[in-house]
Enzyme design. Structure first.
Site, PDB file in Angstrom:
ATOM      1  N   GLU A 155       0.824  -1.214   0.000  1.00  0.00           N
ATOM      2  CA  GLU A 155       0.000   0.000   0.000  1.00  0.00           C
ATOM      3  C   GLU A 155       0.853   1.258   0.000  1.00  0.00           C
ATOM      4  OE1 GLU A 155      -2.722   0.061   3.301  1.00  0.00           O
ATOM      5  OE2 GLU A 155      -3.922  -1.592   2.511  1.00  0.00           O
ATOM      6  N   GLU A 242      -6.082  -7.556  -0.212  1.00  0.00           N
ATOM      7  CA  GLU A 242      -6.325  -7.394   1.233  1.00  0.00           C
ATOM      8  C   GLU A 242      -7.649  -6.669   1.430  1.00  0.00           C
ATOM      9  OE1 GLU A 242      -3.000  -5.750   3.725  1.00  0.00           O
ATOM     10  OE2 GLU A 242      -4.614  -4.527   4.579  1.00  0.00           O
TER      11      GLU A 242
HETATM   12  C1  IDC Z   1      -2.488  -3.468  10.675  1.00  0.00           C
HETATM   13  C2  IDC Z   1      -2.660  -4.557  11.699  1.00  0.00           C
HETATM   14  C3  IDC Z   1      -2.319  -4.019  13.087  1.00  0.00           C
HETATM   15  C4  IDC Z   1      -0.933  -3.417  13.058  1.00  0.00           C
HETATM   16  C5  IDC Z   1      -0.798  -2.384  11.920  1.00  0.00           C
HETATM   17  C6  IDC Z   1       0.628  -1.896  11.758  1.00  0.00           C
HETATM   18  O1  IDC Z   1      -3.983  -5.042  11.645  1.00  0.00           O
HETATM   19  O2  IDC Z   1      -2.389  -5.040  14.045  1.00  0.00           O
HETATM   20  O3  IDC Z   1      -0.683  -2.784  14.283  1.00  0.00           O
HETATM   21  O4  IDC Z   1      -1.169  -2.994  10.692  1.00  0.00           O
HETATM   22  O5  IDC Z   1       1.461  -2.974  11.467  1.00  0.00           O
HETATM   23  C7  IDC Z   1      -3.728  -1.992   5.992  1.00  0.00           C
HETATM   24  C8  IDC Z   1      -2.393  -2.619   5.985  1.00  0.00           C
HETATM   25  C9  IDC Z   1      -2.252  -3.611   7.128  1.00  0.00           C
HETATM   26  C10 IDC Z   1      -2.933  -3.098   8.376  1.00  0.00           C
HETATM   27  C11 IDC Z   1      -4.425  -3.028   8.082  1.00  0.00           C
HETATM   28  C12 IDC Z   1      -5.275  -2.594   9.277  1.00  0.00           C
HETATM   29  O6  IDC Z   1      -2.082  -3.223   4.756  1.00  0.00           O
HETATM   30  O7  IDC Z   1      -0.881  -3.796   7.353  1.00  0.00           O
HETATM   31  O8  IDC Z   1      -2.707  -4.023   9.404  1.00  0.00           O
HETATM   32  N1  IDC Z   1      -4.637  -2.131   6.963  1.00  0.00           N
HETATM   33  O9  IDC Z   1      -4.889  -1.320   9.687  1.00  0.00           O
HETATM   34  N2  IDC Z   1      -4.227  -1.197   5.066  1.00  0.00           N
HETATM   35  C13 IDC Z   1      -5.438  -0.766   5.464  1.00  0.00           C
HETATM   36  C14 IDC Z   1      -5.728  -1.354   6.678  1.00  0.00           C
END
Ligand code: IDC
Length: 315
Positions: A155, A242
């Site tokens: 992303e 995702e």
């Molecule tokens: C989130 C995880 C969370 C973690 C965070 C940082 O759910 O536990 O603390 O990342 O590492 C994304 C990202 C994905 C995110 C997810 C939710 O690709 O890594 O995971 N998210 O925030 N894009 C939109 C949402």
């Protein structure tokens, strides 16, 4: 070498074989449209323990998963270093885990997304050299697995433009294709992989690419769905590598109504999709309950509210 039959049934790879892209569609070896549905790990530097054969096998059999995504963070998050800002020992371990996950998925006959998971390193150009190093190190081992798909930048975010992503992709795609010439490559898009319209206006000039759209159902709704449909109608192959059923933080309430709208639409347009995330973290998007202490042989009680819904999504 990739299992085509298990438990008396054709596996996803047995049905589809090697994939390619035609126009806006992901196609299989028999010229049929292919839609993959699966589950993504959380950060594998944080939760490597779920990348084991018994676990992935149970998820495949229980939920009918046809793809598994291994999210390898490029940079530090949650106080754990990533591939690019970690040390050589960690890098070697991550590479081993990625290759092991390809072996597991090959045995199960499902597809594997190898995800270079940029996030807090918002512009993929920050770590181009490391991305190239990673793919150069793993592609020789992954080359023989026709069930593997490469995802080169999860992303891009903040102000990263499509032109900047293009600049990165034009370096990383050739370095993958030099070793492994024709696998599907998933390319991230601006604004946390939402602006597929930007990619549709200026797609990259390589065969077998798909472009990323990510949504979290309680945050991203009708507007983003329209943007996806317009990009597809403009001829862009879109891949939802995702999605979450809660808000964009990975937490917050489950939004069943919006999730179902998304699922129906993705099914209507044959868009592949992968659910975030395989962990027992205390957050809505985790499919395991925080009380789950095992990494395989899950019982019903080990699944979270999100986990209890997975079968419905992957049907
Ligand atoms: C989130 C995880 C969370 C973690 C965070 C940082 O759910 O536990 O603390 O990342 O590492 C994304 C990202 C994905 C995110 C997810 C939710 O690709 O890594 O995971 N998210 O925030 N894009 C939109 C949402």
């Amino acid at each position: 070498m990739i299992t085509t039959e298990r438990n008396g049934m054709a596996t996803p790879f047995g049905i589809h074989g090697k994939l390619h892209v035609e126009g806006a569609k992901l196609m299989d070896e028999h010229q049929n449209i292919c839609q993959l549905k699966g589950i993504s790990t959380h950060n594998i530097s944080l939760y490597p323990e779920y990348v084991n054969e018994a676990c992935v096998s149970q998820l495949t059999d229980k939920f009918g998963m046809s793809a598994f995504r291994i999210a390898m963070y490029s940079a530090e998050a949650d106080d754990v270093k990533g591939y690019a800002d970690g040390d050589d020992t960690q890098r070697a371990e991550l590479e081993k885990l990625v290759i092991a996950s390809a072996e597991i998925c090959a045995k199960l006959g499902i597809y594997l997304l190898v995800d270079w998971h940029i996030l807090l390193d918002y512009d993929p150009n920050i770590h181009t050299d490391m991305a190239i190093q990673f793919f150069k190190n793993v592609c020789p081992s992954l080359k023989k697995y026709d069930n593997v798909i490469y995802e080169i930048c999860n992303e891009p975010n903040m102000d990263t433009t499509w032109a900047q992503i293009t600049n990165y992709a034009n370096q990383v795609i050739p370095s993958i294709r030099e070793i492994d010439p024709d696998k599907i490559i998933i390319v991230g898009t601006p604004v946390w992989s939402q602006r597929v319209d930007e990619a549709a206006k200026a797609p990259l000039n390589y065969p077998n690419l798909v472009y990323t759209l990510h949504f979290y159902a309680d945050t991203h709704k009708e507007d983003l769905r329209n943007l996806m449909v317009n990009a597809i109608n403009d001829g862009l192959p879109v891949f939802v590598s995702e999605f979450g059923i809660c808000d964009a933080s990975g937490n917050g309430p489950i939004n069943d109504e919006e999730t179902n709208k998304w699922i129906d639409l993705m099914n209507k347009y044959d868009v592949s999709y992968v659910l975030w995330n395989l962990s027992n973290k205390a957050e809505t998007s985790a499919i395991l309950a925080p009380t789950c202490t095992v990494t395989t042989d899950f019982s019903e009680d080990d699944f979270s509210e999100c986990g209890k819904r997975v079968a419905g999504y992957l049907k």
